[in-house]
Every structure is written in C-alpha cells, then in structure tokens.
Design a protein around this motif. Structure first.
Motif, PDB file in Angstrom:
ATOM      1  N   ASP A   1     -24.847 132.879  32.705  1.00 26.81           N
ATOM      2  CA  ASP A   1     -23.604 132.607  31.981  1.00 26.81           C
ATOM      3  C   ASP A   1     -23.970 131.977  30.643  1.00 26.81           C
ATOM      4  OD1 ASP A   1     -21.057 132.057  31.167  1.00 26.81           O
ATOM      5  OD2 ASP A   1     -20.663 130.498  32.644  1.00 26.81           O
ATOM      6  N   CYS A   2     -23.709 132.671  29.542  1.00 27.96           N
ATOM      7  CA  CYS A   2     -24.144 132.242  28.212  1.00 27.96           C
ATOM      8  C   CYS A   2     -23.001 131.634  27.413  1.00 27.96           C
ATOM      9  CB  CYS A   2     -24.716 133.422  27.427  1.00 27.96           C
ATOM     10  SG  CYS A   2     -26.090 134.260  28.216  1.00 27.96           S
ATOM     11  N   ALA A   3     -23.370 130.849  26.402  1.00 29.47           N
ATOM     12  CA  ALA A   3     -22.392 130.336  25.446  1.00 29.47           C
ATOM     13  C   ALA A   3     -21.993 131.443  24.481  1.00 29.47           C
ATOM     14  CB  ALA A   3     -22.970 129.141  24.690  1.00 29.47           C
ATOM     15  N   SER A   4     -20.895 131.230  23.785  1.00 36.17           N
ATOM     16  CA  SER A   4     -20.364 132.275  22.905  1.00 36.17           C
ATOM     17  C   SER A   4     -21.029 132.305  21.539  1.00 36.17           C
ATOM     18  CB  SER A   4     -18.856 132.075  22.725  1.00 36.17           C
ATOM     19  OG  SER A   4     -18.593 130.819  22.124  1.00 36.17           O
ATOM     20  N   CYS A   5     -21.418 131.159  21.030  1.00 39.35           N
ATOM     21  CA  CYS A   5     -21.871 131.074  19.645  1.00 39.35           C
ATOM     22  C   CYS A   5     -23.252 131.698  19.470  1.00 39.35           C
ATOM     23  CB  CYS A   5     -21.888 129.615  19.192  1.00 39.35           C
ATOM     24  SG  CYS A   5     -22.108 129.423  17.421  1.00 39.35           S
ATOM     25  N   LEU A   6     -23.413 132.500  18.424  1.00 37.85           N
ATOM     26  CA  LEU A   6     -24.682 133.166  18.131  1.00 37.85           C
ATOM     27  C   LEU A   6     -25.276 132.731  16.799  1.00 37.85           C
ATOM     28  CD1 LEU A   6     -23.698 136.808  19.179  1.00 37.85           C
ATOM     29  CD2 LEU A   6     -24.967 135.135  20.537  1.00 37.85           C
ATOM     30  N   ASP A   7     -24.633 131.806  16.102  1.00 37.52           N
ATOM     31  CA  ASP A   7     -25.104 131.392  14.784  1.00 37.52           C
ATOM     32  C   ASP A   7     -26.498 130.802  14.870  1.00 37.52           C
ATOM     33  OD1 ASP A   7     -22.668 132.158  13.838  1.00 37.52           O
ATOM     34  OD2 ASP A   7     -21.813 130.146  13.858  1.00 37.52           O
ATOM     35  N   ASP A   8     -27.317 131.106  13.886  1.00 35.48           N
ATOM     36  CA  ASP A   8     -28.665 130.548  13.802  1.00 35.48           C
ATOM     37  C   ASP A   8     -28.795 129.803  12.483  1.00 35.48           C
ATOM     38  OD1 ASP A   8     -31.157 129.943  14.665  1.00 35.48           O
ATOM     39  OD2 ASP A   8     -32.070 131.843  14.104  1.00 35.48           O
ATOM     40  N   ASP A   9     -27.790 128.953  12.197  1.00 37.36           N
ATOM     41  CA  ASP A   9     -27.729 128.315  10.894  1.00 37.36           C
ATOM     42  C   ASP A   9     -28.787 127.241  10.703  1.00 37.36           C
ATOM     43  OD1 ASP A   9     -26.730 126.553  12.700  1.00 37.36           O
ATOM     44  OD2 ASP A   9     -24.821 126.206  11.693  1.00 37.36           O
ATOM     45  N   GLU A  10     -29.576 126.929  11.762  1.00 40.35           N
ATOM     46  CA  GLU A  10     -30.652 125.967  11.573  1.00 40.35           C
ATOM     47  C   GLU A  10     -31.704 126.487  10.602  1.00 40.35           C
ATOM     48  OE1 GLU A  10     -29.523 127.040  14.401  1.00 40.35           O
ATOM     49  OE2 GLU A  10     -28.730 125.321  15.509  1.00 40.35           O
ATOM     50  N   GLU A  11     -31.736 127.819  10.401  1.00 36.47           N
ATOM     51  CA  GLU A  11     -32.684 128.379   9.444  1.00 36.47           C
ATOM     52  C   GLU A  11     -32.398 127.896   8.024  1.00 36.47           C
ATOM     53  OE1 GLU A  11     -32.567 132.548   9.834  1.00 36.47           O
ATOM     54  OE2 GLU A  11     -33.646 132.605  11.743  1.00 36.47           O
ATOM     55  N   LEU A  12     -31.164 127.427   7.778  1.00 38.37           N
ATOM     56  CA  LEU A  12     -30.819 126.927   6.459  1.00 38.37           C
ATOM     57  C   LEU A  12     -31.358 125.531   6.223  1.00 38.37           C
ATOM     58  CD1 LEU A  12     -27.083 128.106   6.329  1.00 38.37           C
ATOM     59  CD2 LEU A  12     -29.098 129.256   5.415  1.00 38.37           C
ATOM     60  N   SER A  13     -31.820 124.882   7.289  1.00 33.98           N
ATOM     61  CA  SER A  13     -32.315 123.519   7.174  1.00 33.98           C
ATOM     62  C   SER A  13     -33.716 123.526   6.573  1.00 33.98           C
ATOM     63  CB  SER A  13     -32.331 122.840   8.543  1.00 33.98           C
ATOM     64  OG  SER A  13     -32.951 121.580   8.465  1.00 33.98           O
ATOM     65  N   TYR A  14     -34.014 122.490   5.807  1.00 36.55           N
ATOM     66  CA  TYR A  14     -35.357 122.349   5.254  1.00 36.55           C
ATOM     67  C   TYR A  14     -36.350 121.940   6.341  1.00 36.55           C
ATOM     68  CZ  TYR A  14     -33.407 122.747   0.582  1.00 36.55           C
ATOM     69  OH  TYR A  14     -32.762 123.200  -0.531  1.00 36.55           O
ATOM     70  N   ASP A  15     -35.842 121.278   7.391  1.00 36.74           N
ATOM     71  CA  ASP A  15     -36.691 120.889   8.505  1.00 36.74           C
ATOM     72  C   ASP A  15     -36.793 122.056   9.460  1.00 36.74           C
ATOM     73  OD1 ASP A  15     -38.058 119.764  10.533  1.00 36.74           O
ATOM     74  OD2 ASP A  15     -36.615 118.175  10.992  1.00 36.74           O
ATOM     75  N   THR A  16     -37.897 122.796   9.398  1.00 34.33           N
ATOM     76  CA  THR A  16     -38.021 124.002  10.214  1.00 34.33           C
ATOM     77  C   THR A  16     -38.175 123.695  11.693  1.00 34.33           C
ATOM     78  OG1 THR A  16     -40.418 124.021   9.841  1.00 34.33           O
ATOM     79  CG2 THR A  16     -39.051 125.303   8.327  1.00 34.33           C
ATOM     80  N   ARG A  17     -38.410 122.433  12.065  1.00 29.85           N
ATOM     81  CA  ARG A  17     -38.527 122.074  13.462  1.00 29.85           C
ATOM     82  C   ARG A  17     -37.244 121.449  13.980  1.00 29.85           C
ATOM     83  NH1 ARG A  17     -43.345 118.257  14.266  1.00 29.85           N
ATOM     84  NH2 ARG A  17     -42.591 118.442  16.417  1.00 29.85           N
ATOM     85  N   ALA A  18     -36.158 121.599  13.290  1.00 30.04           N
ATOM     86  CA  ALA A  18     -34.886 121.060  13.749  1.00 30.04           C
ATOM     87  C   ALA A  18     -34.443 121.785  15.010  1.00 30.04           C
ATOM     88  CB  ALA A  18     -33.818 121.207  12.666  1.00 30.04           C
ATOM     89  N   PRO A  19     -33.795 121.071  15.944  1.00 26.09           N
ATOM     90  CA  PRO A  19     -33.310 121.723  17.181  1.00 26.09           C
ATOM     91  C   PRO A  19     -32.311 122.826  16.855  1.00 26.09           C
ATOM     92  CG  PRO A  19     -33.239 119.322  17.368  1.00 26.09           C
ATOM     93  CD  PRO A  19     -33.527 119.626  15.938  1.00 26.09           C
ATOM     94  N   ARG A  20     -32.350 123.891  17.645  1.00 26.44           N
ATOM     95  CA  ARG A  20     -31.415 125.002  17.481  1.00 26.44           C
ATOM     96  C   ARG A  20     -30.460 125.002  18.667  1.00 26.44           C
ATOM     97  NH1 ARG A  20     -33.836 130.487  17.025  1.00 26.44           N
ATOM     98  NH2 ARG A  20     -35.147 129.812  18.755  1.00 26.44           N
ATOM     99  N   ARG A  21     -29.209 124.680  18.420  1.00 24.30           N
ATOM    100  CA  ARG A  21     -28.265 124.571  19.524  1.00 24.30           C
ATOM    101  C   ARG A  21     -28.052 125.910  20.218  1.00 24.30           C
ATOM    102  NH1 ARG A  21     -22.836 120.985  20.036  1.00 24.30           N
ATOM    103  NH2 ARG A  21     -22.476 121.473  22.239  1.00 24.30           N
ATOM    104  N   ASN A  22     -28.112 126.983  19.475  1.00 27.54           N
ATOM    105  CA  ASN A  22     -27.873 128.298  20.054  1.00 27.54           C
ATOM    106  C   ASN A  22     -29.158 129.016  20.443  1.00 27.54           C
ATOM    107  OD1 ASN A  22     -25.100 127.873  19.466  1.00 27.54           O
ATOM    108  ND2 ASN A  22     -25.465 128.569  17.370  1.00 27.54           N
ATOM    109  N   GLY A  23     -30.268 128.303  20.363  1.00 26.99           N
ATOM    110  CA  GLY A  23     -31.541 128.915  20.715  1.00 26.99           C
ATOM    111  C   GLY A  23     -31.592 129.376  22.161  1.00 26.99           C
ATOM    112  N   ALA A  24     -30.980 128.605  23.074  1.00 26.52           N
ATOM    113  CA  ALA A  24     -30.988 128.985  24.487  1.00 26.52           C
ATOM    114  C   ALA A  24     -30.239 130.296  24.700  1.00 26.52           C
ATOM    115  CB  ALA A  24     -30.367 127.872  25.331  1.00 26.52           C
ATOM    116  N   THR A  25     -29.068 130.432  24.062  1.00 22.86           N
ATOM    117  CA  THR A  25     -28.290 131.670  24.201  1.00 22.86           C
ATOM    118  C   THR A  25     -29.057 132.859  23.640  1.00 22.86           C
ATOM    119  OG1 THR A  25     -26.192 130.480  24.090  1.00 22.86           O
ATOM    120  CG2 THR A  25     -26.139 132.820  23.568  1.00 22.86           C
ATOM    121  N   LEU A  26     -29.634 132.701  22.465  1.00 28.50           N
ATOM    122  CA  LEU A  26     -30.382 133.801  21.848  1.00 28.50           C
ATOM    123  C   LEU A  26     -31.591 134.186  22.689  1.00 28.50           C
ATOM    124  CD1 LEU A  26     -30.205 132.614  18.128  1.00 28.50           C
ATOM    125  CD2 LEU A  26     -28.900 134.463  19.193  1.00 28.50           C
TER     126      LEU A  26
END
Length: 450
Positions: free
Chosen positions: A286-311
């Motif tokens: 059962d997956c979450a709905s959101c697919l955004d990967d907007d963490e790529e816009l962050s300068y910190d490339t190691r920032a957590p990705r909330r939608n990483g689990a769904t992807l």
C-alpha cells in the motif's frame, strides 16, 4: 591505471592496511578519513574509486553504502573473524570483503581486480542515516544479531531461492480507496491458498492496522527499515515483524505517526521489498500518493526524501495497480498522475476505478468512466468497484475484511476478480498451504501465532 583509495578504518586495521599499500604505484591512498562523514564527503567530491571500511565504523549503514555507490565508489570491507560482522556488511550491500588477520594477499588481489572493473553496488542510491543497533533491537523486540528460526510456512524454508511477486497499490491524492483495495486484495489472495504479505508503506497516512482492527501495537515498517539500515534484515527477522492475521496473510504495519517518515529511506525500502519476496508468494504494498522528488532542488544532496519509499516500491513492483475515485475530481487527478508515472513504473498500470456511482458521473457510470479514461489517458479500466458504503463501513467498524464481514457484496466480488486477473494461478511454492480461519482473541486482537 592507478586506483584511488579512500579509507575509514579503526585503529586495529589502519596500520596493517597502510603497510600493505605503501610503495605501490598502482594503488594510491588519497585520503585516510577519520569518520564516515569525511569518507562520504570525499566520495561525493570524486576523490576515490574504492573505499576501505571497517565493520565498526560509526554510522555505517545501508544508506551510507548506497551513497558511496552513487558516487561510483566501490566499498571493500575489512573484517575480523566475526561471522555476524561479515553478514551485516553483506546485507548492507558490501560485496567485497577482506579478512583483517592477513590482508596483504587478499587485499592486493581484490584491489587488482577492481582496478580493471569497478562494480556498482547492488543498492538504491539515497542518503546516509545514523542509527544504533540497540535502539533498533529495542523497538523491534528482538536481538538483531542473534540466531533465529524461519517459520515453517515460509516459501524460503527449503533453502532454495524464492522470489515472490510484488504488487504495488497506488492512487492519486484524495483517498480514492488504496488501502481498501490493498487489504482486501491480500485477503482474496490468501483465500486462494497463496502466501501473501501486506506491507503498509504509506508514509503520509498509514492505516492498515486500524482497518484490520489490530489491538496491539507492532514495530512494523519502522523496525524493518532500521534493521535494513543496520544490515540485519533477513527472512527470520522480517518474519518476526510480520505476524499472520486471522484472515491468513502476513502484515507489516506502517508508521505510527507521519512525522517518522524520515526513518524509511529509499534504500531500506528497496531492501525490505527484496527480502519480502523470499517470505511470501505475493507481496502487496500500500503506497502513498505523492510522487514528487523535489528534494533534488535542495543544495544538500543528502537531504531525506519523503517520497523515496514510494518511488522505491514503484520501481521494484511487478504489477502496478492504480486506484482512482469515480468522480470528476478523482478521474482528473488520475489522468494527470499517470503522466507523472512515465519512467517511474515499468509494468503497465492496472486501472481500478473505485466508488462507481451514477450520482457522481451520470447514468451508465462504468461506460462513461471507461470512455473518459480511454480518451484522455489512453488506458483501459480493469476493474470497476461500485459504491457500497454500508458494507465497507460495517467491515471497517468490525476491523474485518469484506470476505469476513460482507462475503456476498458486489465490492468483494469485484476485488476477488481483480485478484484473479493479477495473479491467475497459485504458485507451486504455496499450493500445499491453505488458508485457516482462526478465532478472534480478546487479548491478542487479530494477531495469530500460526
């Protein structure tokens, strides 16, 4: 070719490795990193090709290994005569191991081989996360480094490699009924004798536990993710975290609160799915709905990705079920979301339109919905699930699946047909195991010890 080497070793290994590598023209130690953070920074800067690490490096986990792999750095583990440490490193994704007692011959041979072929680690790139084994063991209620016994109903018990089918159940925002479809789909598969594992991977609003009326809190997804990070997640560990409910399938419950989403990283989720394939014939997620990967816009490339689990789940799925609500808003959201899924999901979407009713779309609702989705999204609907609020509310109130509470309902019948379409036949690994209906217990909720 000169192989550039980064090291992050404890004092017991540092001198022996340095003595082995000194004076060699084909091997160059670029940096001796005092900790994991310095190693990750050096790898991200492109300073090395290989990283030599000790199993005792503080903070070393699956995400850290995956981050090194993303930087095209191959990790070589230096291990003592410790089977547990070797097992943890391998489960973290470290494919190359060298014994610490006499590294000279093995280390030189390994590095010589890597100088001509630097493999990419079998791990999903993501960010590093620092956890400790004691906290994971405490929350999971188990010893992550101790021996364990695989339950007798596991397909992987015979020692042969078993790879189950993964079905991801996803839908756009707006509560179209993802969890209802996922839970009852798992129940229908279990009713046919197929061993099934239901995973609640919704990091925004996990509710599988509530839908099934589970009275006892279970460590669930958070504990599995921590074990995956630490390299201790295997079949026995996952089996202990996924009890069997009365309806005959295993359940890995979701996060107790959405605020803990950062504990489930993409690499750990991918590893959970990999291990789950060996535990059950079919894994329904059962997956979450959101697919955004907007963490790529962050300068910190190691920032957590909330939608990483769904992807990660969608990338690993063998079957992809997209659930939409049968109303103008829900259908429009599905059409737009399907465009975002290009390049994310490999299998052809299985479209399920839920809560079909003439009051929302007009007369002949199934025909109207099918024509709209064919015209605007170019997809065909596999299953139409009619609106039956009475049966669903009664099942939710009782904490039961439709097969228990409303076995003759049209909703249940449509989901049963969906299960047959997704998994036409029972796999041989589970053909001899039939579902057993177990009595409800007032003290244990709906958990079964079978």
């Amino acid at each position: 070719m000169t192989l550039r080497i980064l090291t992050a070793l404890d004092h017991r290994h540092e001198d022996g490795v340095a003595t082995t590598l000194v004076g060699r023209r084909d091997l160059q130690v670029v940096r001796r990193c005092p900790d994991l953070d310095d190693l990750l920074a050096a790898a991200a800067a492109g300073l090395g090709d290989v990283a030599l690490v000790s199993s005792t490096v503080r903070g070393l986990d699956r995400d850290a290994v995956a981050h090194l792999g993303e930087a095209d750095v191959t990790v070589v583990g230096i291990v003592d005569d410790d089977e547990a440490a070797e097992r943890r490193l391998r489960q973290m994704g470290v494919a190359e191991l060298v014994p610490a007692r006499d590294p000279a011959g093995d280390l030189i041979a390994t590095l010589a081989r890597l100088s001509t072929r630097v493999p990419v680690l079998d791990a999903t790139p993501t960010e590093a996360l620092d956890m400790d084994a004691e906290l994971a063991a405490l929350e999971a209620g188990l010893d992550p480094f101790g021996p364990s016994i695989l339950p007798a109903d596991s397909p992987g018990l015979d020692g042969e490699e078993h790879e189950g089918l993964v079905i991801s159940v996803w839908g756009p925002a707006g509560a179209p009924g993802r969890t209802t479809v996922a839970v009852n789909l798992a129940a229908e598969l279990a009713a046919r004798g197929t061993s099934c594992l239901l995973v609640d991977a919704d990091t925004y609003g996990a509710c599988v536990g509530q839908v099934l009326g589970l009275l006892d809190e279970a460590p669930g997804l958070a504990a599995a993710a921590r074990a995956a990070e630490l390299g201790t997640l295997d079949l026995p560990t996952l089996a202990r975290l996924t009890p069997t409910v009365a309806t005959g399938f295993r359940v890995l419950t979701g996060l107790p609160t959405p605020s803990r989403w950062s504990e489930v990283r993409a690499a750990s989720m991918a590893h959970i799915i990999t291990v789950a394939r060996g535990l059950a014939d079919v894994v329904v997620v059962d997956c979450a709905s959101c697919l955004d990967d907007d963490e790529e816009l962050s300068y910190d490339t190691r920032a957590p990705r909330r939608n990483g689990a769904t992807l990660a789940v969608l990338a690993a799925a063998d079957r992809f079920v997209a659930v939409a609500a049968a109303d103008p808003v829900g259908l429009q959201r599905l059409v737009r979301a399907l465009q975002e899924l290009d390049g994310v999901v490999t299998p052809t979407p299985t479209i399920v339109v839920n809560r079909v009713r003439s009051s929302a779309v007009g007369s002949a609702p199934e025909r109207r919905v099918g024509e709209a989705l064919s015209r605007f999204a170019g997809v065909e609907v596999t299953a139409y699930v009619p609106e039956d609020r009475t049966s669903l509310d009664r099942a939710l109130l009782a904490g039961r699946v439709l097969a228990e509470e409303a076995p003759g309902s049209v909703v249940r019948e449509r989901i049963r047909q969906l299960a047959e379409a997704l998994v036409p036949e029972v796999t041989p690994a589970s053909a001899s195991r039939r579902r057993r209906w177990l009595p409800r217990s007032a003290t244990m909720g709906r958990w079964s010890t079978a």
